[in-house]
Design an enzyme around this catalytic site. Structure first.
Site, PDB file in Angstrom:
ATOM      1  N   GLU A  25       3.468  -6.660   6.238  1.00  0.00           N
ATOM      2  CA  GLU A  25       4.613  -6.675   7.139  1.00  0.00           C
ATOM      3  C   GLU A  25       5.918  -6.487   6.369  1.00  0.00           C
ATOM      4  O   GLU A  25       6.821  -5.779   6.811  1.00  0.00           O
ATOM      5  CB  GLU A  25       4.657  -7.995   7.929  1.00  0.00           C
ATOM      6  CG  GLU A  25       3.446  -8.231   8.805  1.00  0.00           C
ATOM      7  CD  GLU A  25       2.314  -8.980   8.115  1.00  0.00           C
ATOM      8  OE1 GLU A  25       1.455  -9.520   8.813  1.00  0.00           O
ATOM      9  OE2 GLU A  25       2.266  -9.012   6.860  1.00  0.00           O
TER      10      GLU A  25
ATOM     11  N   SER B 279      -3.260 -11.568  11.308  1.00  0.00           N
ATOM     12  CA  SER B 279      -2.245 -12.511  11.764  1.00  0.00           C
ATOM     13  C   SER B 279      -1.270 -12.844  10.634  1.00  0.00           C
ATOM     14  O   SER B 279      -1.692 -13.137   9.513  1.00  0.00           O
ATOM     15  CB  SER B 279      -2.925 -13.780  12.282  1.00  0.00           C
ATOM     16  OG  SER B 279      -1.992 -14.605  12.933  1.00  0.00           O
TER      17      SER B 279
ATOM     18  N   ASP C 213      -3.685 -14.122  -2.510  1.00  0.00           N
ATOM     19  CA  ASP C 213      -2.796 -13.576  -1.483  1.00  0.00           C
ATOM     20  C   ASP C 213      -2.316 -14.651  -0.521  1.00  0.00           C
ATOM     21  O   ASP C 213      -1.163 -14.638  -0.108  1.00  0.00           O
ATOM     22  CB  ASP C 213      -3.510 -12.458  -0.705  1.00  0.00           C
ATOM     23  CG  ASP C 213      -2.552 -11.657   0.160  1.00  0.00           C
ATOM     24  OD1 ASP C 213      -1.713 -10.936  -0.414  1.00  0.00           O
ATOM     25  OD2 ASP C 213      -2.625 -11.784   1.391  1.00  0.00           O
TER      26      ASP C 213
ATOM     27  N   HIS D  14       3.761  -8.281   1.120  1.00  0.00           N
ATOM     28  CA  HIS D  14       2.732  -8.329   2.163  1.00  0.00           C
ATOM     29  C   HIS D  14       2.879  -7.096   3.048  1.00  0.00           C
ATOM     30  O   HIS D  14       3.901  -6.399   2.998  1.00  0.00           O
ATOM     31  CB  HIS D  14       2.874  -9.599   2.995  1.00  0.00           C
ATOM     32  CG  HIS D  14       2.422 -10.820   2.274  1.00  0.00           C
ATOM     33  ND1 HIS D  14       2.079 -11.977   2.928  1.00  0.00           N
ATOM     34  CD2 HIS D  14       2.217 -11.083   0.948  1.00  0.00           C
ATOM     35  CE1 HIS D  14       1.706 -12.900   2.053  1.00  0.00           C
ATOM     36  NE2 HIS D  14       1.793 -12.371   0.840  1.00  0.00           N
TER      37      HIS D  14
ATOM     38  N   CYS E 285       1.169 -14.419   7.884  1.00  0.00           N
ATOM     39  CA  CYS E 285       1.295 -15.671   7.151  1.00  0.00           C
ATOM     40  C   CYS E 285       2.638 -16.326   7.517  1.00  0.00           C
ATOM     41  O   CYS E 285       3.421 -15.772   8.286  1.00  0.00           O
ATOM     42  CB  CYS E 285       1.219 -15.399   5.647  1.00  0.00           C
ATOM     43  SG  CYS E 285       2.691 -14.560   5.007  1.00  0.00           S
TER      44      CYS E 285
ATOM     45  N   ASN F  85      -0.010  -4.019   2.439  1.00  0.00           N
ATOM     46  CA  ASN F  85       0.064  -5.021   1.391  1.00  0.00           C
ATOM     47  C   ASN F  85       0.068  -4.293   0.044  1.00  0.00           C
ATOM     48  O   ASN F  85      -0.816  -3.491  -0.226  1.00  0.00           O
ATOM     49  CB  ASN F  85      -1.125  -5.978   1.513  1.00  0.00           C
ATOM     50  CG  ASN F  85      -1.025  -7.150   0.572  1.00  0.00           C
ATOM     51  OD1 ASN F  85      -0.980  -6.971  -0.640  1.00  0.00           O
ATOM     52  ND2 ASN F  85      -1.016  -8.346   1.125  1.00  0.00           N
TER      53      ASN F  85
ATOM     54  N   CYS G  72       5.719 -14.036   6.571  1.00  0.00           N
ATOM     55  CA  CYS G  72       5.912 -12.904   7.475  1.00  0.00           C
ATOM     56  C   CYS G  72       6.272 -13.370   8.882  1.00  0.00           C
ATOM     57  O   CYS G  72       7.076 -12.728   9.561  1.00  0.00           O
ATOM     58  CB  CYS G  72       4.671 -12.014   7.458  1.00  0.00           C
ATOM     59  SG  CYS G  72       4.385 -11.279   5.817  1.00  0.00           S
TER      60      CYS G  72
END
Length: 149
Positions: A57, A80, A145, A55, A82, A44, A85
């Site tokens: 990912e 996990s 975030d 982010h 969002c 991130n 993503c």
């Protein structure tokens, strides 16, 4: 459920998350692998780059560059994904996602599964503890975030 390769790449994602935390950012790390081969890793970067969509990912996938296909890849992420993503995983047809934890943020593992993605939740205590510590220390940054008021 996790094999040795999964553990290795999830640990690398955790190292990325910890580096982000140490930089003052959100501690979320990600790795893209093709079998036992590392394709890219990221974290991130919202705070560090002032980029609202950086982010973990997304940073990892940007660093992976163009791929002809993601059909034989696994995305590892400490938290996990969002909705943004998750949508990217679905769009790129990444077939397998290993998630470090879902306790601090449930994310969207069921939506991934509905789109045929194999989801493995590791419930990794280091991932859980780092995110829990970050949320307690920087709740305003965490809420920013995840787009919470």
């Amino acid at each position: 459920m996790l094999n040795e390769t999964d553990r290795m790449f999830l640990r690398l994602a955790y190292d990325e998350a910890k580096a982000g935390y140490d930089e003052g950012g959100c501690p979320i790390g990600s790795v893209l692998a093709r079998g036992e081969t590392l394709v890219a890793q990221g974290r991130n970067q919202r705070v560090q780059q002032g980029d609202p969509i950086a982010h973990g990912e997304m940073d990892c996938l940007r660093k992976a560059g163009r791929q002809r296909s993601y059909a034989d890849t696994t995305l590892y992420t400490t938290l996990s994904p969002c909705m943004m993503c998750t949508g990217t995983v679905i769009q790129f047809k990444i077939p397998r996602v290993v998630i470090g934890e879902t306790e601090n943020f449930a994310g969207n593992p069921e939506l991934l599964r509905e789109h045929g993605v194999q989801v493995i939740i590791a419930s990794d205590t280091e991932c859980i503890d780092l995110m829990r510590r970050f949320i307690a220390e920087r709740p305003e940054l965490w809420n920013e975030d995840i787009a919470e008021e």
